[in-house]
Design an enzyme around this catalytic site. Structure first.
Site, short mmCIF file in Angstrom:
data_model
loop_
_atom_site.label_atom_id
_atom_site.label_comp_id
_atom_site.label_asym_id
_atom_site.label_seq_id
_atom_site.Cartn_x
_atom_site.Cartn_y
_atom_site.Cartn_z
N CYS A 82 -6.32 2.28 5.66
CA CYS A 82 -7.02 1.07 6.08
C CYS A 82 -6.46 0.64 7.44
CB CYS A 82 -6.82 -0.03 5.05
SG CYS A 82 -5.13 -0.67 4.96
N GLU B 248 0.96 3.91 1.80
CA GLU B 248 1.45 4.34 3.11
C GLU B 248 2.60 3.47 3.60
OE1 GLU B 248 -3.17 4.68 3.45
OE2 GLU B 248 -1.71 3.54 2.27
N CYS C 84 -2.61 -0.12 7.34
CA CYS C 84 -1.81 1.09 7.24
C CYS C 84 -1.90 1.92 8.51
CB CYS C 84 -2.22 1.89 6.02
SG CYS C 84 -1.83 1.04 4.47
N HIS D 78 0.86 -1.18 0.00
CA HIS D 78 0.00 0.00 0.00
C HIS D 78 0.89 1.23 0.00
CE1 HIS D 78 -3.96 -1.81 1.74
NE2 HIS D 78 -3.35 -2.67 0.93
#
Length: 143
Positions: free
Chosen positions: A78, A50, A81, A48
């Site tokens: 999410c 992040e 993260c 992801h």
């Protein structure tokens, strides 16, 4: 946020969900690292924006603690993260679009401000929210 949007556009060109992130130094003027979703490109479910930006920022500063730093991301983090953000000790998380289906910074969950955790970064939401949401809407409209 404009830099994070540029990262999101790179993700879209690579076939990934267009989310982009940047990590800023404690003084807020230096970009330590950037990232965009690379799950499709790498086959890595943890790739992801992040997480990638946090990994790169930690490498840049030479330690895992990113105290004083700010993460700017186009979409509300999410749970994975959000957990990584708490663990990295960033001081601030700034995000654009809310994620009502999977957001963990106030929408569905609020991991970042959970008083049971040992670190709670400041959360700033809604920065360029319409622009951030538009990138996602345009991407999914073509799918």
């Amino acid at each position: 946020m404009r830099l994070a949007l540029g990262e999101a556009e790179q993700a879209a060109r690579g076939g990934d969900v267009p989310v982009g992130a940047v990590v800023l130094s404690a003084d807020g003027t230096t970009v330590l690292a950037a990232g965009h979703n690379e799950r499709e490109a790498t086959g890595d479910p943890t790739a992801h924006a992040e997480v990638l930006a946090l990994r790169r920022a930690a490498a840049a500063v030479g330690e895992w603690r990113l105290s004083g730093c700010t993460l700017v991301v186009t979409l509300e983090p999410c749970t994975m993260c959000a957990g990584a953000l708490v663990q990295s000790r960033v001081d601030r998380v700034v995000y654009g679009a809310r994620d009502e289906k999977a957001g963990a910074a106030g929408s569905l969950w609020d991991v970042l401000r959970d008083r049971r955790l040992n670190h709670r970064p400041e959360v700033v939401e809604g920065v360029l929210a319409e622009d951030c949401a538009r990138v996602l809407t345009d991407f999914f409209r073509t799918r």
